[in-house]
Design an enzyme around this catalytic site. Structure first.
Site, mmCIF file in Angstrom:
data_model
loop_
_atom_site.group_PDB
_atom_site.id
_atom_site.type_symbol
_atom_site.label_atom_id
_atom_site.label_comp_id
_atom_site.label_asym_id
_atom_site.label_seq_id
_atom_site.Cartn_x
_atom_site.Cartn_y
_atom_site.Cartn_z
ATOM 1 N N ARG A 1 -4.840 1.532 -4.997
ATOM 2 C CA ARG A 1 -4.150 0.880 -3.888
ATOM 3 C C ARG A 1 -4.151 -0.631 -4.071
ATOM 4 N NH1 ARG A 1 -8.818 3.197 -0.363
ATOM 5 N NH2 ARG A 1 -8.225 4.833 -1.745
ATOM 6 N N ASP B 1 -10.445 -1.389 6.201
ATOM 7 C CA ASP B 1 -11.223 -0.427 6.989
ATOM 8 C C ASP B 1 -12.015 -1.151 8.069
ATOM 9 O OD1 ASP B 1 -10.487 1.892 5.593
ATOM 10 O OD2 ASP B 1 -12.094 1.641 4.135
ATOM 11 N N ARG C 1 0.835 -1.206 0.000
ATOM 12 C CA ARG C 1 0.000 0.000 0.000
ATOM 13 C C ARG C 1 0.864 1.247 0.000
ATOM 14 N NH1 ARG C 1 -5.251 1.929 2.015
ATOM 15 N NH2 ARG C 1 -5.230 4.081 1.314
ATOM 16 N N ASP D 1 -6.646 -2.039 1.034
ATOM 17 C CA ASP D 1 -7.231 -1.102 1.990
ATOM 18 C C ASP D 1 -7.988 -1.948 2.999
ATOM 19 O OD1 ASP D 1 -7.926 1.427 3.031
ATOM 20 O OD2 ASP D 1 -9.826 1.416 1.950
#
Length: 163
Positions: A90, A95, A81, A93
């Site tokens: 990217r 989250d 990343r 990711d």
């Protein structure tokens, strides 16, 4: 032990292999309870060039939200990343969408994820693994949030599973 929902995904490199590697790395740190299927979506936010693969991960942990955040960032970095453009391309990711029923607002972390209810690419895999979970602030289930979501972007099933 707390149940945590992560959304993982990316649009660079071998997207499916990177998802698999992220899940394997998460499995070294947490007990993975459930994985959604893999979904392909166009970029959200206008700064990315290729389609994303995303999936939701339900895990169990005794770690704090900040520890989970830091582990996610370490895995993102290990998978290549680069943070050059907000909402840009990217490799990975990770989250935090939910951390149990906790609500927290810090400079580094906001839980539940503040944009989740506006993003079909989050709500579709979330509804697959936790259709009846109630958002602690909005007081709506994942399925209800998806039905009321104003984002109409296409979220296509890419694969049933990684393994």
């Amino acid at each position: 032990m707390e149940k945590v929902v992560l959304l993982i995904g990316g649009n660079l490199g071998d997207r499916q292999a990177l998802l698999k590697e992220a899940v394997l790395e998460l499995g070294k740190q947490f007990e993975i309870l459930k994985l959604s299927g893999i979904y392909e979506t166009a970029a959200w936010g206008g700064k990315s060039s290729g389609n994303y693969l995303n999936m939701a991960v339900l895990l169990s942990t005794d770690k704090s939200p900040m520890e989970v955040l830091n582990i996610g960032l370490e895995i993102e970095n290990a998978l290549g990343r680069k943070r050059e453009v907000k909402w840009g391309d990217r490799t990975m990711d990770i989250d935090i969408i939910y951390f149990g029923e906790q609500v927290m607002q810090t400079e580094r972390l906001k839980v539940p994820h503040p944009m989740m209810s506006n993003r079909r690419f989050v709500l579709v895999p979330l509804s697959e693994i936790l259709p009846h979970f109630i958002h602690p602030q909005l007081k709506m289930s994942s399925q209800d949030l998806l039905e009321k979501c104003s984002d109409k972007s296409e979220v296509k099933r890419f694969a049933s599973s990684l393994f």
